[in-house]
Design a protein around this motif. Structure first.
Motif, PDB file in Angstrom:
ATOM      1  N   ALA A 185       0.832  -1.203   0.000  1.00  0.00           N
ATOM      2  CA  ALA A 185       0.000   0.000   0.000  1.00  0.00           C
ATOM      3  C   ALA A 185       0.868   1.255   0.000  1.00  0.00           C
ATOM      4  N   GLU A 186       1.963   1.217   0.772  1.00  0.00           N
ATOM      5  CA  GLU A 186       2.873   2.371   0.794  1.00  0.00           C
ATOM      6  C   GLU A 186       3.518   2.574  -0.567  1.00  0.00           C
ATOM      7  N   GLY A 200       4.635  -0.820   7.784  1.00  0.00           N
ATOM      8  CA  GLY A 200       4.303  -0.041   6.596  1.00  0.00           C
ATOM      9  C   GLY A 200       3.793   1.342   6.945  1.00  0.00           C
ATOM     10  N   VAL A 201       3.085   1.453   8.069  1.00  0.00           N
ATOM     11  CA  VAL A 201       2.588   2.759   8.515  1.00  0.00           C
ATOM     12  C   VAL A 201       3.761   3.651   8.906  1.00  0.00           C
ATOM     13  N   PRO A 205       2.058  14.727   3.067  1.00  0.00           N
ATOM     14  CA  PRO A 205       1.276  13.487   2.999  1.00  0.00           C
ATOM     15  C   PRO A 205       1.744  12.486   4.050  1.00  0.00           C
ATOM     16  N   GLY A 206       0.874  11.544   4.380  1.00  0.00           N
ATOM     17  CA  GLY A 206       1.235  10.541   5.365  1.00  0.00           C
ATOM     18  C   GLY A 206       0.108   9.575   5.619  1.00  0.00           C
ATOM     19  N   PRO A 207       0.297   8.671   6.587  1.00  0.00           N
ATOM     20  CA  PRO A 207      -0.694   7.621   6.827  1.00  0.00           C
ATOM     21  C   PRO A 207      -1.791   8.045   7.798  1.00  0.00           C
ATOM     22  N   PRO A 243       1.121   9.114   1.141  1.00  0.00           N
ATOM     23  CA  PRO A 243      -0.298   9.015   1.501  1.00  0.00           C
ATOM     24  C   PRO A 243      -0.744   7.558   1.594  1.00  0.00           C
ATOM     25  N   MET A 244      -1.416   7.212   2.681  1.00  0.00           N
ATOM     26  CA  MET A 244      -1.811   5.825   2.927  1.00  0.00           C
ATOM     27  C   MET A 244      -2.942   5.811   3.944  1.00  0.00           C
TER      28      MET A 244
END
Length: 567
Positions: A59-60, A86-87, A155-157, A96-97
């Motif tokens: 996903a990342e 992954g986070v 961007p980020g999780p 972005p996730m």
């Protein structure tokens, strides 16, 4: 318009459609069965992974590659803890996730029920926003905010917990509009100030990195650099923001930096940092730029106002997305660049010398020359090939010698996470099957997430994976020899036959231990990957003493022993 009554799972999947989601990654769990049921009738591709860490890494990688939030679904407890790697990577890499976690029902909450974790506390420092959706009628609201937060500013999780009973509850609720990423832009006065600082400089240097980049921003940046004859370096694992064959590209500013490029950073009188966070890896442990007030004049452009001034007090701080900033820089009237005339050409010559065959292979005694391997890759691969890697000394062969073709040809974790390489390569090939994808993976790295080869076979993802097998955790062994010479502990590995393992999964596998055998093996692997749409593994067996392009373990150990003897 309010929809007829829907379950929470259906509302959530409908919201994913609203926000343009085409692919999600995950490992199924009983805690979100209603979401899986709703996905059955949707056109969202749900990629089934073999471990949640691999799913989160995929996903990342999707987020890096597309600029859209990578979507991941995992179950509670063990699933969520596996996915945390992954986070963390998405957070440090500004990717972005959105991670969705099945949660115990509201009727069991706060009793330490089976696999129950408070995700707000668990993920508090590694996500932009963590929340739990307790009511089905608020799902559209929460998802709209999640997409907005994941893509706006830096961007980020985002992490959203989904109580099991909420997902089967029904509600009549309207969908929202699609998200709209929100980024700042420089003011005309800020651009004028930047231009004045550039006009006054004698040794300017541009550093690129961070998130929010797109193809147009990269093109605009290139125009700005060309118009002002500026040398451009790319920060740690963001080497694809400028085509490495471009005359203004002068190298990467990260681990194992070219000493002459490091000197240029230190001696610059103006650094224009466009996008990077200016963290430990980019600044050489905060030594290339002194903290908090650098000796060099510093312009720092970054999407997050809270990042600006957090470590370095730049003379000019601009809160802006990269498309917005680079468009204005490209439109800026160029300055007189005569003061640094010839500096780009000189820096390019230094880069070319840095990328020549390194000392450890100059005597020709090594059976497998890893420098030549990279030359063979560049001879064979198309310019837009995607290269992925995780963490380890083996990655230096890609970072130092491979010439990345521009955005987006590099997928690698600035977080330094091992296990990233294989999932990222598989995800890249699933998302953009028309492009060649080659993964660099160490032997220790591969064994952490190599089971995602099964995912590659299931989804016919023809990624080519190079496994650098030196039978050790090489980076740690290198540090061990430097600090505790001759006292090897905890770093030796006994490995499987990686080529046979690839064949067992249903892919193609070969072993290469001689330089002349690599190019033919690479062509066979690429042909197999393209024609069969199945993964291929080339196991590279080489002398573990050849630990970096500049030094062997033996020389590192002898130097450490000599130092200790003196001291």
């Amino acid at each position: 318009m309010t929809h007829p009554s829907r379950t929470g799972g259906q509302i959530l999947v409908d919201a994913l459609h609203v926000h343009g989601v085409d692919t999600a990654f995950g490992v199924p769990g009983e805690s979100y069965l209603d979401v899986l049921d709703a996905l059955h009738d949707s056109n969202i591709r749900f990629v089934i992974n073999r471990q949640e860490g691999g799913a989160a890494f995929m996903a990342e990688a999707y987020g890096k590659l597309t600029g859209k939030p990578g979507i991941c679904f995992v179950t509670r407890g063990p699933g969520a803890t596996n996915a945390s790697i992954g986070v963390h990577t998405a957070y440090q890499d500004s990717t972005p996730m959105i991670l969705f976690i099945g949660q115990v029902g509201n009727d069991f909450v706060d009793r330490e029920a089976f696999q129950e974790i408070d995700y707000r506390r668990m993920y508090g420092q590694m996500a932009k926003w963590v929340a739990q959706i307790d009511r089905a009628d608020r799902i559209p609201e929460y998802l709209a905010r999640a997409f907005q937060v994941a893509t706006s500013g830096r961007p980020g999780p985002v992490v959203l917990a989904l109580p099991e009973d909420m997902l089967v509850d029904t509600a009549e609720v309207a969908d929202t509009r699609a998200y709209q990423p929100n980024h700042g832009a420089p003011t005309p006065d800020q651009i004028a100030t930047l231009r004045g600082m550039l006009a006054d400089s004698r040794r300017p240097l541009v550093l690129l990195g961070g998130g929010t980049w797109n193809a147009q921003a990269c093109a605009d940046l290139q125009r700005f650099a060309e118009a002002n004859q500026l040398p451009v370096g790319c920060t740690f694992r963001f080497q694809d923001l400028l085509d490495n064959d471009h005359p203004n590209y002068i190298g990467d500013v990260g681990i194992g930096i070219n000493p002459k490029l490091a000197a240029r950073v230190k001696e610059a009188d103006l650094i224009i940092a466009i996008g990077p966070r200016l963290g430990e890896m980019t600044t050489g442990g905060y030594s290339l730029l002194a903290s908090p007030v650098p000796r060099q004049r510093l312009v720092h452009i970054h999407p997050d106002p809270e990042e600006l001034g957090s470590v370095y007090q730049a003379e000019l701080m601009v809160a802006s997305g990269m498309p917005q900033a680079c468009a204005m820089l490209a439109a800026m009237e160029p300055v007189d660049a005569s003061a640094w005339q010839g500096s780009v050409e000189q820096a390019r010559a230094e880069l070319a010398a840095w990328q020549e065959r390194p000392p450890v292979f100059k005597d020709g005694s090594a059976p497998l020359d890893l420098w030549q391997l990279v030359q063979d890759l560049m001879d064979v691969l198309p310019h837009d090939a995607i290269i992925t890697n995780g963490a380890g000394n083996y990655a230096s062969w890609a970072h130092r010698f491979y010439r990345y073709g521009g955005m987006r040809t590099q997928l690698a974790p600035t977080s330094g996470a091992m296990g990233y390489a294989v999932p990222a390569g598989v995800a890249a090939k699933i998302v953009q099957p028309e492009r060649a994808v080659v993964t660099f993976a160490g032997d220790g790295e591969f064994m952490m997430t190599g089971q995602e080869l099964a995912t590659a076979v299931q989804y016919r993802a023809g990624v080519v994976i190079l496994v650098f097998n030196n039978s050790m955790f090489g980076t740690i062994r290198m540090h061990q020899e430097r600090e505790y010479p001759g006292r090897v502990s905890g770093t030796g590995l006994h490995n499987p036959d990686f080529a046979a393992l690839a064949r067992a999964y249903g892919g193609h596998g070969e072993i290469v231990d001689k330089t002349a055998d690599f190019a033919p093996a690479l062509r066979r692997a690429l042909e197999h990957a393209q024609q069969q749409q199945l993964p291929a593994v080339i196991e590279l067996r080489y002398d573990g003493n050849l630990i970096t392009p500049n030094a062997t373990l033996e020389t590192i150990r002898k130097q450490a022993e000599a130092t200790k003897a003196k001291g």
